[in-house]
Design a protein around this motif. Sequence first.
Motif, PDB file in Angstrom:
ATOM      1  N   ALA A 185     -15.581  19.082   9.111  1.00  0.00           N
ATOM      2  CA  ALA A 185     -14.607  18.738  10.158  1.00  0.00           C
ATOM      3  C   ALA A 185     -13.315  18.204   9.542  1.00  0.00           C
ATOM      4  O   ALA A 185     -12.211  18.544  10.002  1.00  0.00           O
ATOM      5  N   GLU A 186     -13.427  17.380   8.513  1.00  0.00           N
ATOM      6  CA  GLU A 186     -12.232  16.825   7.875  1.00  0.00           C
ATOM      7  C   GLU A 186     -11.447  17.915   7.146  1.00  0.00           C
ATOM      8  O   GLU A 186     -10.203  17.894   7.135  1.00  0.00           O
ATOM      9  N   THR A 187     -12.138  18.881   6.572  1.00  0.00           N
ATOM     10  CA  THR A 187     -11.460  20.002   5.917  1.00  0.00           C
ATOM     11  C   THR A 187     -10.671  20.801   6.935  1.00  0.00           C
ATOM     12  O   THR A 187      -9.508  21.167   6.696  1.00  0.00           O
ATOM     13  N   ALA A 188     -11.300  21.101   8.074  1.00  0.00           N
ATOM     14  CA  ALA A 188     -10.604  21.855   9.128  1.00  0.00           C
ATOM     15  C   ALA A 188      -9.387  21.085   9.634  1.00  0.00           C
ATOM     16  O   ALA A 188      -8.326  21.668   9.890  1.00  0.00           O
ATOM     17  N   GLU A 189      -9.516  19.754   9.759  1.00  0.00           N
ATOM     18  CA  GLU A 189      -8.390  18.925  10.225  1.00  0.00           C
ATOM     19  C   GLU A 189      -7.255  18.940   9.207  1.00  0.00           C
ATOM     20  O   GLU A 189      -6.076  19.025   9.579  1.00  0.00           O
ATOM     21  N   ALA A 229       0.848  -1.187   0.000  1.00  0.00           N
ATOM     22  CA  ALA A 229       0.000   0.000   0.000  1.00  0.00           C
ATOM     23  C   ALA A 229       0.887   1.242   0.000  1.00  0.00           C
ATOM     24  O   ALA A 229       1.938   1.253   0.644  1.00  0.00           O
ATOM     25  N   PRO A 230       0.508   2.305  -0.732  1.00  0.00           N
ATOM     26  CA  PRO A 230       1.331   3.518  -0.747  1.00  0.00           C
ATOM     27  C   PRO A 230       1.432   4.140   0.634  1.00  0.00           C
ATOM     28  O   PRO A 230       0.513   4.024   1.456  1.00  0.00           O
ATOM     29  N   ALA A 231       2.549   4.785   0.891  1.00  0.00           N
ATOM     30  CA  ALA A 231       2.746   5.441   2.181  1.00  0.00           C
ATOM     31  C   ALA A 231       1.758   6.598   2.317  1.00  0.00           C
ATOM     32  O   ALA A 231       1.449   7.277   1.330  1.00  0.00           O
ATOM     33  N   PRO A 232       1.246   6.830   3.520  1.00  0.00           N
ATOM     34  CA  PRO A 232       0.289   7.934   3.702  1.00  0.00           C
ATOM     35  C   PRO A 232       0.970   9.281   3.476  1.00  0.00           C
ATOM     36  O   PRO A 232       2.159   9.437   3.749  1.00  0.00           O
ATOM     37  N   PRO A 233       0.235  10.275   2.963  1.00  0.00           N
ATOM     38  CA  PRO A 233       0.817  11.592   2.710  1.00  0.00           C
ATOM     39  C   PRO A 233       1.052  12.327   4.022  1.00  0.00           C
ATOM     40  O   PRO A 233       0.450  11.989   5.050  1.00  0.00           O
ATOM     41  N   PRO A 234       1.916  13.334   4.015  1.00  0.00           N
ATOM     42  CA  PRO A 234       2.083  14.149   5.227  1.00  0.00           C
ATOM     43  C   PRO A 234       0.757  14.787   5.624  1.00  0.00           C
ATOM     44  O   PRO A 234      -0.016  15.216   4.774  1.00  0.00           O
ATOM     45  N   GLY A 235       0.500  14.835   6.913  1.00  0.00           N
ATOM     46  CA  GLY A 235      -0.744  15.438   7.383  1.00  0.00           C
ATOM     47  C   GLY A 235      -1.961  14.606   7.056  1.00  0.00           C
ATOM     48  O   GLY A 235      -3.019  15.143   6.718  1.00  0.00           O
ATOM     49  N   LEU A 236      -1.816  13.274   7.133  1.00  0.00           N
ATOM     50  CA  LEU A 236      -2.938  12.387   6.820  1.00  0.00           C
ATOM     51  C   LEU A 236      -4.137  12.693   7.711  1.00  0.00           C
ATOM     52  O   LEU A 236      -4.008  12.825   8.920  1.00  0.00           O
ATOM     53  N   VAL A 237      -5.303  12.808   7.093  1.00  0.00           N
ATOM     54  CA  VAL A 237      -6.560  12.951   7.830  1.00  0.00           C
ATOM     55  C   VAL A 237      -7.206  11.574   7.918  1.00  0.00           C
ATOM     56  O   VAL A 237      -7.640  11.020   6.904  1.00  0.00           O
TER      57      VAL A 237
END
Length: 854
Positions: free
Chosen positions: A191-195, A16-24
Amino acid sequence: MVDVTEVPLLGSKLEAPAPPPGLVERPRLGRVLDAGLQRPLTLVNAPPGWGKSVLLSWWTRATDLRVGWLGVEDGDDPRFWSHLRAALSSAGGFAGDALPSPDEAPHEVFLARLAAVLADLREPVSVVLDDFHRIRDPRVLKGLEYLVRHAGRSLRMIIVTRGGPGPPLARLRLAGAVTVLEAAELSFTMAETAELLAALGLELPDRYTRMLLQRTEGWPAGLRLAGLSMRGHCDPLRFVDGLTGDHEAIAGYFVSEVLDGLDDGHLEVLLCGSVLDQLTGSLADALTGRSDGERVLAELWKAGTFLDPVGDRRSSYRCHRLLGEFLRRELARRAPRRVPDLHRRAAAWYAARGSSPEALQHALLSGDWRMATDLLAGHWPDIVLSDSAPPFGAPDPAPPEAALRDNPDLALACALHQRILGDRQGTDRYLRLAEDRAAEAGDGKAGDEKATAIRLIRSVTAGDVAATFSLASRLLAHREGGEGARSVALSALGTARLATGDLRAAETALDDGVAAAERAGLDRARAVCLSRLAVARALLGDLHLAGRTAHDSLSVMAAPAVCGYAYLALAITHHEWGDGKEAARYLDLAKSPGDRLLTALIGIVRLWSLQAGESSAGADGTLREARRALTGWAVPTYIAHRFTAAEAALRTSFGDTGTAARLLADQAGASPGGSAPLAVALARVQLRDGDPETALRTAAGAPNGELGLSLEAGLLEALAADRLGRDRHASATLEKILRLADRERFRGVFLREGRAARRLLSSHLDSGTACWPFVMDVVGCAAERTVDGPVAPLTERELTVLRYLQSVLTTEEIAAEMHLSVNTVKTHTRHIYRKLTASRRREAVRKAREARLL
């Protein structure tokens, strides 16, 4: 001998690809994927940049299940089955060479052997097929369908793709064997946008975060690109205010992910269609001169090019807002002279199909002034009631002074266009211009009827009740307008009566408006009257009739001017029937494009749903949104009372009776006189505060309003009498309201009062009632609502961890007791929290006990 041409299987394809920086992290979607494991296939289907791979990468790391991964690339078709075998093997649990090789037997034999091995597994295995749209061979899809059908419950397949799933998988979907996650579910929430912004080091006011979410339509890649660009911007708020699809980073993404993969024919359809909000095959043909528009649009959708089907039949498509802005810029850059001609072609297409409002808009944008004025002259009652969205990026047509001087009706056409754009000043400017031109021509009455109608509908949208009454009377007084003008006036008059709470008068006016529209042959006017009539009937308590009226309006015309009120009426009826999920669904569909009354009513019904316990999250945000809908206009007393009563009831349900009582006292002082909503809300406060005697008097003396309010008042009176030990009073009052409620199936009023109402109803069954089936139905529904089980079943190991969670042992001590690692226990705990929709240990234990898991 080794085949030197064979492409080796790279290990990275099985990771699986590595999660991006600042993963939500997105637990709400994780719960959907967890629940999807109860079905053989999960389809994650959305255009590029919608976070599909990121979501699955996070989920596979968070779960303790056996999950293999295969990243598909172009040209993998011949090697697909070898790669799938490797992905399954990487998930573990297979002894030696248990998995057959596709090279050792004919394809059909290999598939049968693989299905047999998988079917014999003791524990299921899952595999993620990422970027599956790169597979072109239809035999692969057919083979996967075979595996899914014959591997039983042992194989769980998650396909990540763009566009249509293909006929074999579509058959599985129809059979109910597929869990589907599409762009609508994958879109970021507030909420996810703010995070995400916080993870990027940005903090925006809620208003700008919401604006950013609306402009990107929740597109995760667009939000991330915008956030990264904002980090280097001197004024982030100004950046959000001016964000469009023309932005360099977003435009570059569209070029690489959308345009570069298109041939000339597909690109032409996209570019020409960018002048429209929605595109059909026939309309695409009219714009381009081609004859394959329907096929091209279907292929563009299947390719995942940010086109969303409108409706279930996929005959009409809507372009993503940012892509539309980018495409219009490209069209203006590549072929600026084509733009007016495209609008002219669109106007002719709409006019030929009787869609006068859309035809008028495009005629003005094309600069064809004669077509615009002809449309206005022949179809103004239909056009004036339209609040359809203007074409993407529609500017002010700005006809030349000479054209306006020669034809005052052209100014009226422009006034209508500006009203649809929501430009009040522009509307007034063109109205004054039309009146001035008519006066100069010596005919002060020329166009007066049309101008009155424009002002009337604008006053309705703005919530100006006084102006609406005055202008409606003026329009009704016009003799030459006929049934068309009469239907417009009655639709406005009925809406104003609705705003003031004079619901029977509203019903009469709107019913008359429906008849006038039918006589004039005006579908739009008829649908508009029906939609508002449905709301009046829903508030009056004629629930079944309200539902039929709402569906009738939608069957006539699914236009914005219709849908908002129709869906609101359906939300009210399902709320009163006690069907919270359906009520919430219809409420989400109800839109209010600039209509103050509709916006206020939607806010009030949202507060009702919170009081009903259908959703307790985000109450403060919902209250703020609802209050915002009451600012900037002269709110009618009826709407103010309804809102205050809804807020007071909500605060009472949270135990804040002091604030509720103050709100009610302030509102009663501001507008003296009897009010059923305020009286019912006050009785509920008094009962909650332990003063049943006063609550009984207040509820019994509540003004006789709509049926729903009468039932609430009666139930509160019965509950107060029961608490005072006055059994006969309680029983008689309860029987009276049960007879009224039974007729329209008003279950919600009893369900919202919770255990106290359930206990009273159960006792009433023992003492005898003429409404036995209805009471049994309500008591049964109330019993079901007291238990809110987990979204997905807990595994045996998770149940064991759950039992330890109710103890005082720490995570480390639980791990030692179970002979597991601390990380494994933490993983199990995360899964328990997600499945029980809990965020803390005590909350998880409480919800587990409510669901009878402990």
